[in-house]
Design a protein around this motif. Structure first.
Motif, PDB file in Angstrom:
ATOM      1  N   ILE A 116       0.834  -1.206   0.000  1.00 13.94           N
ATOM      2  CA  ILE A 116       0.000   0.000   0.000  1.00 13.94           C
ATOM      3  C   ILE A 116       0.866   1.253   0.000  1.00 13.94           C
ATOM      4  O   ILE A 116       0.611   2.203  -0.753  1.00 13.94           O
ATOM      5  N   GLN A 119       2.159   1.746  -3.420  1.00 12.95           N
ATOM      6  CA  GLN A 119       1.087   2.214  -4.307  1.00 12.95           C
ATOM      7  C   GLN A 119       0.814   3.699  -4.109  1.00 12.95           C
ATOM      8  O   GLN A 119       0.482   4.412  -5.060  1.00 12.95           O
ATOM      9  N   GLU A 120       0.952   4.154  -2.872  1.00  8.45           N
ATOM     10  CA  GLU A 120       0.723   5.569  -2.561  1.00  8.45           C
ATOM     11  C   GLU A 120       1.970   6.419  -2.805  1.00  8.45           C
ATOM     12  O   GLU A 120       1.990   7.602  -2.467  1.00  8.45           O
ATOM     13  N   GLN A 121       2.993   5.813  -3.368  1.00  4.23           N
ATOM     14  CA  GLN A 121       4.267   6.489  -3.663  1.00  4.23           C
ATOM     15  C   GLN A 121       4.852   7.120  -2.396  1.00  4.23           C
ATOM     16  O   GLN A 121       5.356   8.238  -2.409  1.00  4.23           O
ATOM     17  N   ASN A 122       4.764   6.363  -1.315  1.00  6.42           N
ATOM     18  CA  ASN A 122       5.288   6.786  -0.023  1.00  6.42           C
ATOM     19  C   ASN A 122       5.988   5.568   0.591  1.00  6.42           C
ATOM     20  O   ASN A 122       5.526   4.991   1.574  1.00  6.42           O
ATOM     21  N   VAL A 129       0.630   3.065   7.385  1.00  5.32           N
ATOM     22  CA  VAL A 129      -0.419   2.132   6.981  1.00  5.32           C
ATOM     23  C   VAL A 129      -0.786   1.234   8.166  1.00  5.32           C
ATOM     24  O   VAL A 129      -1.970   1.010   8.449  1.00  5.32           O
ATOM     25  N   LYS A 163       0.968  12.384   1.654  1.00  4.45           N
ATOM     26  CA  LYS A 163       0.860  10.960   1.338  1.00  4.45           C
ATOM     27  C   LYS A 163       0.700  10.125   2.607  1.00  4.45           C
ATOM     28  O   LYS A 163       0.210   9.003   2.549  1.00  4.45           O
ATOM     29  N   ALA A 166      -2.965   9.552   3.110  1.00  2.75           N
ATOM     30  CA  ALA A 166      -3.470   8.529   2.191  1.00  2.75           C
ATOM     31  C   ALA A 166      -3.087   7.135   2.677  1.00  2.75           C
ATOM     32  O   ALA A 166      -3.907   6.206   2.640  1.00  2.75           O
ATOM     33  N   CYS A 167      -1.851   6.973   3.151  1.00  2.00           N
ATOM     34  CA  CYS A 167      -1.412   5.677   3.682  1.00  2.00           C
ATOM     35  C   CYS A 167      -2.234   5.286   4.902  1.00  2.00           C
ATOM     36  O   CYS A 167      -2.649   4.132   5.039  1.00  2.00           O
ATOM     37  N   ARG A 170      -5.762   4.217   3.809  1.00  5.08           N
ATOM     38  CA  ARG A 170      -5.730   2.916   3.137  1.00  5.08           C
ATOM     39  C   ARG A 170      -5.522   1.799   4.154  1.00  5.08           C
ATOM     40  O   ARG A 170      -6.144   0.738   4.039  1.00  5.08           O
TER      41      ARG A 170
END
Length: 179
Positions: A116, A119-122, A129, A163, A166-167, A170
């Protein structure tokens, strides 16, 4: 409230994850300890921390039996799962940990934290996460408290990475009870 171990390879952010949780709990008026432990290799070596969070006094910072174990890799799972109390909670990074957990007396949750984060470019966000997954499992602090605590932790260091949010979201959405 909780005796917790966060463990993984150096560079996965396990010490930061524990420190964030300790800081959040402290801000919530709890008594906390945070004890880091890491190999001399740093990135790629082993790293773990113990976090105690309680309303009362902390008698000892050391953890003999954990309520929560967060395992970011297989060696961490192998080492710390035996310390998990019956009825405890195991959080597993299922991107890296592939072996099935064999204990009927604990709750096991999994999330593809590393995948994940990528995918989140982090790439360094797998720990965030896992914090989202921990909030989703409802085993420590609420979603909003952890979310705000993560932002405040990094803001206090002069850092802001959108980001991370977002992590976190997710991880919260993708956490699944295993078995």
């Amino acid at each position: 409230m909780a005796d917790m171990i966060c463990a993984g390879f150096g560079g996965q952010g396990v010490l930061t994850m524990g420190l964030i949780l300790a800081k959040i709990a402290m801000d919530e008026g709890k008594n906390v300890t945070w004890i880091p432990s890491y190999g001399s290799e740093m990135r790629g070596g082993t790293a773990n921390c113990s976090v105690k969070i309680t309303d009362g006094m902390v008698a000892s910072p050391f953890i003999k039996h954990a309520d929560i174990v967060i395992a970011m890799n297989q060696p961490s799972l192998d080492k710390f799962m035996p310390m998990l109390r019956p009825g405890g909670t195991l959080m597993v990074n299922t991107t890296i940990v592939k072996d099935a957990v064999r204990r009927d007396d604990i709750e096991v949750y999994g999330v593809d934290a590393t995948e994940i984060a990528q995918q989140e470019q982090n790439a360094r966000g797998a720990n965030i996460v896992m914090l989202g997954a921990l909030a989703s499992a409802g085993k420590l602090l609420t979603h909003d408290v952890i979310e705000k605590g993560i932002e405040a932790f990094f803001a206090s260091k002069g850092k802001h990475n959108p980001k991370n949010a977002a992590c976190y979201e997710r991880g919260f959405a993708c956490c699944a009870r295993l078995g």
